[in-house]
Design an enzyme around this catalytic site. Structure first.
Site, PDB file in Angstrom:
ATOM      1  N   GLN A  47      -2.031   0.475   6.649  1.00 46.24           N
ATOM      2  CA  GLN A  47      -3.785   0.523   6.537  1.00 46.24           C
ATOM      3  C   GLN A  47      -4.455   0.374   7.865  1.00 46.24           C
ATOM      4  O   GLN A  47      -5.241   0.902   8.216  1.00 46.24           O
ATOM      5  CB  GLN A  47      -4.101  -0.428   5.364  1.00 46.24           C
ATOM      6  CG  GLN A  47      -3.763  -0.205   4.058  1.00 46.24           C
ATOM      7  CD  GLN A  47      -4.458  -0.985   3.088  1.00 46.24           C
ATOM      8  OE1 GLN A  47      -3.922  -2.291   2.638  1.00 46.24           O
ATOM      9  NE2 GLN A  47      -5.645  -0.795   2.675  1.00 46.24           N
ATOM     10  N   HIS A  67       1.984  12.972   3.793  1.00 44.73           N
ATOM     11  CA  HIS A  67       2.533  14.392   4.734  1.00 44.73           C
ATOM     12  C   HIS A  67       2.870  15.424   3.693  1.00 44.73           C
ATOM     13  O   HIS A  67       2.484  16.664   4.074  1.00 44.73           O
ATOM     14  CB  HIS A  67       3.610  13.930   5.807  1.00 44.73           C
ATOM     15  CG  HIS A  67       3.104  13.040   6.686  1.00 44.73           C
ATOM     16  ND1 HIS A  67       3.857  12.287   7.673  1.00 44.73           N
ATOM     17  CD2 HIS A  67       1.868  12.945   7.316  1.00 44.73           C
ATOM     18  CE1 HIS A  67       3.318  11.591   8.547  1.00 44.73           C
ATOM     19  NE2 HIS A  67       1.769  11.888   8.266  1.00 44.73           N
ATOM     20  N   ASP A  80      -1.749   7.916   9.748  1.00 44.31           N
ATOM     21  CA  ASP A  80      -1.041   8.398  11.130  1.00 44.31           C
ATOM     22  C   ASP A  80      -1.564   7.328  12.171  1.00 44.31           C
ATOM     23  O   ASP A  80      -0.899   6.798  13.045  1.00 44.31           O
ATOM     24  CB  ASP A  80      -1.159   9.790  11.322  1.00 44.31           C
ATOM     25  CG  ASP A  80      -0.200  10.672  10.419  1.00 44.31           C
ATOM     26  OD1 ASP A  80       0.498   9.786   9.548  1.00 44.31           O
ATOM     27  OD2 ASP A  80      -0.103  11.724  10.545  1.00 44.31           O
ATOM     28  N   ARG A 105      -3.622 -12.893   7.614  1.00 43.49           N
ATOM     29  CA  ARG A 105      -2.354 -12.343   6.573  1.00 43.49           C
ATOM     30  C   ARG A 105      -2.268 -11.036   7.311  1.00 43.49           C
ATOM     31  O   ARG A 105      -3.176 -10.232   6.771  1.00 43.49           O
ATOM     32  CB  ARG A 105      -3.032 -12.791   5.256  1.00 43.49           C
ATOM     33  CG  ARG A 105      -1.860 -12.094   4.378  1.00 43.49           C
ATOM     34  CD  ARG A 105      -2.164 -12.137   2.674  1.00 43.49           C
ATOM     35  NE  ARG A 105      -1.167 -11.297   2.214  1.00 43.49           N
ATOM     36  CZ  ARG A 105      -1.365 -10.487   1.074  1.00 43.49           C
ATOM     37  NH1 ARG A 105      -2.588 -10.289   0.547  1.00 43.49           N
ATOM     38  NH2 ARG A 105      -0.466  -9.792   0.706  1.00 43.49           N
ATOM     39  N   ASN A 194       3.856  -8.013  -1.747  1.00 48.57           N
ATOM     40  CA  ASN A 194       2.455  -7.883  -2.122  1.00 48.57           C
ATOM     41  C   ASN A 194       2.233  -7.047  -3.398  1.00 48.57           C
ATOM     42  O   ASN A 194       2.524  -5.902  -3.278  1.00 48.57           O
ATOM     43  CB  ASN A 194       1.600  -7.174  -0.896  1.00 48.57           C
ATOM     44  CG  ASN A 194       0.245  -7.047  -1.523  1.00 48.57           C
ATOM     45  OD1 ASN A 194      -0.569  -7.992  -1.629  1.00 48.57           O
ATOM     46  ND2 ASN A 194      -0.328  -5.972  -1.440  1.00 48.57           N
ATOM     47  N   GLU A 195       1.683  -7.596  -4.575  1.00 48.82           N
ATOM     48  CA  GLU A 195       1.128  -6.942  -5.595  1.00 48.82           C
ATOM     49  C   GLU A 195       2.270  -6.024  -6.115  1.00 48.82           C
ATOM     50  O   GLU A 195       2.118  -4.799  -6.201  1.00 48.82           O
ATOM     51  CB  GLU A 195      -0.042  -6.114  -5.362  1.00 48.82           C
ATOM     52  CG  GLU A 195      -1.198  -6.835  -4.864  1.00 48.82           C
ATOM     53  CD  GLU A 195      -2.659  -5.980  -4.763  1.00 48.82           C
ATOM     54  OE1 GLU A 195      -2.459  -4.922  -5.091  1.00 48.82           O
ATOM     55  OE2 GLU A 195      -3.577  -6.568  -4.708  1.00 48.82           O
ATOM     56  N   GLU A 405      -6.208 -12.211  -1.354  1.00 46.10           N
ATOM     57  CA  GLU A 405      -7.306 -11.034  -1.251  1.00 46.10           C
ATOM     58  C   GLU A 405      -8.460 -10.968  -2.188  1.00 46.10           C
ATOM     59  O   GLU A 405      -8.195 -11.596  -3.289  1.00 46.10           O
ATOM     60  CB  GLU A 405      -6.587  -9.759  -1.277  1.00 46.10           C
ATOM     61  CG  GLU A 405      -5.544  -9.147  -0.331  1.00 46.10           C
ATOM     62  CD  GLU A 405      -4.778  -7.835  -0.630  1.00 46.10           C
ATOM     63  OE1 GLU A 405      -5.771  -7.020  -1.343  1.00 46.10           O
ATOM     64  OE2 GLU A 405      -3.897  -7.641  -0.280  1.00 46.10           O
TER      65      GLU A 405
HETATM   66  C1  BGC Z   1      -4.337  -4.030  -1.729  1.00 48.85           C
HETATM   67  C2  BGC Z   1      -4.984  -3.634  -0.499  1.00 48.85           C
HETATM   68  C3  BGC Z   1      -6.045  -2.794  -0.796  1.00 48.85           C
HETATM   69  C4  BGC Z   1      -6.899  -3.540  -1.639  1.00 48.85           C
HETATM   70  C5  BGC Z   1      -8.417  -2.926  -1.877  1.00 48.85           C
HETATM   71  C6  BGC Z   1      -5.243  -4.300  -2.860  1.00 48.85           C
HETATM   72  O1  BGC Z   1      -4.587  -4.202  -4.099  1.00 48.85           O
HETATM   73  O2  BGC Z   1      -3.377  -5.269  -1.621  1.00 48.85           O
HETATM   74  O3  BGC Z   1      -3.924  -2.903   0.422  1.00 48.85           O
HETATM   75  O4  BGC Z   1      -6.889  -2.219   0.405  1.00 48.85           O
HETATM   76  O5  BGC Z   1      -6.557  -3.794  -2.920  1.00 48.85           O
HETATM   77  O6  BGC Z   1      -8.265  -1.693  -2.661  1.00 48.85           O
END
Ligand code: BGC
Length: 501
Positions: A47, A67, A80, A105, A194-195, A405
């Site tokens: 990101q 792509h 990119d 993080r 993550n997630e 987050e």
């Molecule tokens: C993700 C992030 C994402 C954020 C907002 C989370 O689920 O870990 O990568 O940008 O949500 O959508």
């Protein structure tokens, strides 16, 4: 008359359990964050970094996914270049310093270190990039919380099945061990994955996210099993070979929305709980208690049989695997953004389709009156955060929780982002209430995100940063939004209001 009465009763039932009403006159708390509480900000490699093929980086599934079919992103942009943090990480650190965060993080791009995914080909330039980031953070007194996997499996591994291939458990463990070895001395907290829900449900279920495999109700469970085993093995390697020398901590990040029963009828209350098990419990239960949640084993087993499968679509863990996964955490790490209402789905309405979603026998939806953000699902429901935290304590015991987050989007990236300030204030207020009144042991909060970045299939349409980044400007300057100043105020005063008790 009769239908009027029905409406009347429906209103009573709805209001009896609806969090909106419960918190109708809610006031922001003036209780402070305790002294030990830490604050951070988060990003993820794809990101922010850009430099998708620079200095020997290998291709990963999101490069390939976008792509191949640019329409997969709503504004046809790509990651990119993104926020170009590969070249501008010092600017990011400057922003963090300005806000005054305790930790950052961020994630390592597997294919920047290992272009083909395996440890027999290490990319020194990729390694040096992360060493530079660590050194810059250290020089500025900011601790590192590092995610090993934020959705970007190397494409060469995906060509062999990715998270559906059992070999991924060892591929990931080898990569993790290498990172512990290379970067261990700089990292305070490791996050393996993550997630998992987004990786498996969106990546190997609906196919809406990379790698775009469409295998609902089958592939997503196979993926989940491998993700959990990979996490567990990587955690055990850390625990056995690195923990005592490094003195750091390690865990998995699991995301969850809050699921509120639409009425206080028994069936809706039960449906909401089962939905929570399918969303959070699916990944948390094996790690915090051992094995899949009972309700999942029961539902998927029963529905699979009715659908003519000769065994449950939910692949079982062996006794050894249950023992391997159980207990692989140092604390509970939660990503949270929004809330859904839940109603039970009965009898014949299910399960015509094979999917994780229908396996839960619950239908979830959001209310039209809830304020929305740039991303469609992203409605702002602060009370759901408090309820989720209390539920975590009830379900998993008196466990330490870190919010890894939380944040809100908009489409413009406006510098006057009062809506973000309101979001932070109200979500964190419910967090503090859960701590003070519910005894929930939260020790840290991580805002998503420090800078505007590439928001997956929303591209540059959804902006979540506390610093604006103009994605058309080649220099990508970072410009402070009002929310960065508000977050800075919270961190220095430990207070959501001008002053606290
Ligand atoms: C993700 C992030 C994402 C954020 C907002 C989370 O689920 O870990 O990568 O940008 O949500 O959508």
């Amino acid at each position: 008359m009769f239908s009027n009465l029905l409406v009347f009763f429906a209103i009573i039932v709805l209001s009896a359990c609806d969090g909106d009403d419960e918190f109708a006159n809610y006031t922001i708390t003036d209780r402070p964050f305790p002294p030990h509480f830490t604050f951070g900000v988060a990003t993820a490699a794809y990101q922010i970094e850009g430099a998708w093929d620079t200095d020997g980086k290998g291709e990963q599934v999101w490069d390939t996914f976008i792509h191949e079919k640019p329409d997969r992103v709503s504004d046809r942009t790509t990651g990119d270049v993104a926020s170009d943090s590969y070249h501008r990480y010092k600017d990011d650190v400057r922003c963090m310093k300005e806000v005054g965060v305790d930790y950052y993080r961020f994630s390592i791009a597997w294919s920047r270190i290992l272009p083909n995914g395996t440890v027999d080909n290490i990319n020194t330039e990729g390694v040096n990039y992360y060493l530079n980031v660590f050194k810059e953070l250290e020089a500025n007194g900011i601790e590192s919380m590092v995610t090993l996997y934020h959705w970007d499996i190397p494409t060469d591994l995906e060509k062999q099945g990715g998270w559906l291939n059992p070999k991924v458990v060892d591929w990931f463990t080898d990569y993790a061990r290498l990172c512990y070895t290379l970067f261990g001395k700089y990292v305070k907290v490791w996050v393996t994955i993550n997630e998992p829900k987004q990786i498996c449900h969106s990546g190997y279920g609906t196919g809406g996210y990379a790698p775009g495999v469409v295998s609902p109700g089958v592939g997503e469970y196979v993926c989940a099993r491998h993700v959990l085993l990979a996490h567990a093995k990587a955690w055990r390697v850390f625990d056995k070979e690195f923990r005592s020398a490094l003195g750091s901590r390690n865990t998995i990040v699991i995301d969850s929305d809050w699921y509120e029963p639409a009425t206080n009828k028994e069936e809706d209350v039960v449906a909401a709980e089962i939905k929570r098990q399918f969303v959070f419990g699916m990944y948390a239960h094996p790690v915090f208690k051992g094995d899949w949640p009972d309700q999942m084993i029961e539902n998927v087993g029963e529905i699979s049989r009715r659908q003519g499968f000769n065994q449950s679509r939910l692949p079982a863990f062996s006794e050894e695997e249950i023992a391997l996964v159980n207990g692989t955490y140092d604390f509970l790490a939660l990503n949270h953004y929004t809330t859904y209402m839940v109603t039970a789905v009965k009898g014949e309405e299910y399960p015509k389709v094979v999917s994780w979603d229908t396996d839960s026998k619950a239908r979830s939806y959001q209310k039209d009156e809830w304020q929305t953000a740039a991303i469609g699902w992203f409605r702002i429901v602060p009370w759901g955060f408090g309820k989720l935290l209390r539920w975590l304590k009830k379900t998993y015991g008196d466990i330490e929780i870190v919010i890894t987050e939380n944040g809100v989007s908009d489409t413009t990236g406006t510098l006057r982002d009062q809506h973000r300030i309101n979001y932070m204030k109200s979500y964190m207020s419910h967090l503090l209430d859960a701590m003070y009144d519910g005894g929930v042991r939260v020790t840290g909060y991580t805002a998503w995100s420090i800078i505007d970045n590439f928001e997956w299939t929303q591209g540059n349409n959804a902006k979540l940063g506390m610093y604006y980044v103009n994605m058309s400007d080649p220099l990508r300057p970072r410009i402070a939004k009002d929310s960065s100043k508000y977050y800075s105020h919270i961190i220095s005063s430990r207070c959501l209001l001008d002053s606290c008790q």
